[in-house]
Motif scaffolding. Structure first.
Motif, PDB file in Angstrom:
ATOM      1  N   ARG A  87     -64.567 -20.572  24.568  1.00 32.72           N
ATOM      2  CA  ARG A  87     -65.799 -21.221  24.107  1.00 32.72           C
ATOM      3  C   ARG A  87     -65.587 -22.706  23.814  1.00 32.72           C
ATOM      4  N   GLY A  88     -64.333 -23.146  23.762  1.00 35.01           N
ATOM      5  CA  GLY A  88     -64.037 -24.537  23.483  1.00 35.01           C
ATOM      6  C   GLY A  88     -64.291 -24.926  22.039  1.00 35.01           C
ATOM      7  N   LYS A  89     -64.197 -23.951  21.151  1.00 32.98           N
ATOM      8  CA  LYS A  89     -64.513 -24.188  19.740  1.00 32.98           C
ATOM      9  C   LYS A  89     -63.337 -24.742  18.944  1.00 32.98           C
ATOM     10  N   LEU A  90     -62.129 -24.677  19.489  1.00 34.99           N
ATOM     11  CA  LEU A  90     -60.949 -25.085  18.737  1.00 34.99           C
ATOM     12  C   LEU A  90     -60.350 -26.377  19.273  1.00 34.99           C
ATOM     13  N   HIS A  91     -59.858 -27.153  18.355  1.00 31.07           N
ATOM     14  CA  HIS A  91     -59.131 -28.376  18.684  1.00 31.07           C
ATOM     15  C   HIS A  91     -57.861 -28.351  17.840  1.00 31.07           C
ATOM     16  N   ARG A  92     -56.993 -29.318  18.045  1.00 32.53           N
ATOM     17  CA  ARG A  92     -55.769 -29.401  17.252  1.00 32.53           C
ATOM     18  C   ARG A  92     -55.722 -30.721  16.507  1.00 32.53           C
ATOM     19  N   ASP A  93     -55.185 -30.662  15.310  1.00 33.88           N
ATOM     20  CA  ASP A  93     -55.009 -31.897  14.551  1.00 33.88           C
ATOM     21  C   ASP A  93     -53.631 -32.484  14.863  1.00 33.88           C
ATOM     22  N   LYS A  94     -53.278 -33.577  14.203  1.00 33.35           N
ATOM     23  CA  LYS A  94     -52.010 -34.265  14.465  1.00 33.35           C
ATOM     24  C   LYS A  94     -50.791 -33.427  14.111  1.00 33.35           C
ATOM     25  N   GLU A  95     -50.989 -32.442  13.271  1.00 34.64           N
ATOM     26  CA  GLU A  95     -49.885 -31.571  12.853  1.00 34.64           C
ATOM     27  C   GLU A  95     -49.787 -30.304  13.695  1.00 34.64           C
ATOM     28  N   GLY A  96     -50.642 -30.187  14.711  1.00 37.54           N
ATOM     29  CA  GLY A  96     -50.613 -29.028  15.589  1.00 37.54           C
ATOM     30  C   GLY A  96     -51.390 -27.829  15.083  1.00 37.54           C
ATOM     31  N   ARG A  97     -52.113 -28.017  13.981  1.00 41.56           N
ATOM     32  CA  ARG A  97     -52.925 -26.917  13.450  1.00 41.56           C
ATOM     33  C   ARG A  97     -54.234 -26.854  14.228  1.00 41.56           C
ATOM     34  N   TYR A  98     -54.803 -25.667  14.280  1.00 44.78           N
ATOM     35  CA  TYR A  98     -56.092 -25.480  14.927  1.00 44.78           C
ATOM     36  C   TYR A  98     -57.183 -25.834  13.943  1.00 44.78           C
ATOM     37  N   ILE A  99     -58.276 -26.338  14.492  1.00 48.41           N
ATOM     38  CA  ILE A  99     -59.407 -26.730  13.679  1.00 48.41           C
ATOM     39  C   ILE A  99     -60.685 -26.446  14.460  1.00 48.41           C
ATOM     40  N   LEU A 100     -61.700 -25.929  13.780  1.00 45.27           N
ATOM     41  CA  LEU A 100     -62.982 -25.655  14.442  1.00 45.27           C
ATOM     42  C   LEU A 100     -63.641 -26.949  14.896  1.00 45.27           C
ATOM     43  N   GLU A 101     -64.329 -26.861  15.991  1.00 45.64           N
ATOM     44  CA  GLU A 101     -65.017 -28.023  16.575  1.00 45.64           C
ATOM     45  C   GLU A 101     -65.888 -28.754  15.570  1.00 45.64           C
ATOM     46  N   ARG A 102     -66.602 -28.045  14.763  1.00 53.26           N
ATOM     47  CA  ARG A 102     -67.542 -28.691  13.826  1.00 53.26           C
ATOM     48  C   ARG A 102     -66.831 -29.475  12.729  1.00 53.26           C
ATOM     49  N   PHE A 103     -65.533 -29.274  12.564  1.00 55.93           N
ATOM     50  CA  PHE A 103     -64.772 -30.017  11.566  1.00 55.93           C
ATOM     51  C   PHE A 103     -63.987 -31.182  12.148  1.00 55.93           C
TER      52      PHE A 103
END
Length: 68
Positions: A51-67
């Protein structure tokens, strides 16, 4: 949702609830869903990623698209 089993749908919802709490690592899913079948976790994870809802932050953690 695609053709997910009832148990995979439940896991998907649990993963999304975890993701709403903030950035997380995949291991956090495993730690928060110890009773879930690993196959259901992978199926739900694949659905969320599709669904493309997840992204990664600089630390490699997953984050929801809306955040992002």
């Amino acid at each position: 949702m695609s053709d997910l089993s009832c148990s995979a749908k439940g896991v998907l919802e649990s993963i999304l609830e975890l993701a709403k709490q903030g950035p997380f690592y995949f291991v956090d899913i495993l730690n928060n869903l110890p009773e879930a079948d690993y196959r259901d976790i992978l199926i739900a994870w694949g659905e969320i990623r599709e669904r493309g809802k997840l992204h990664r932050d600089k630390e490699g953690r997953y984050i929801l698209e809306r955040f992002v």
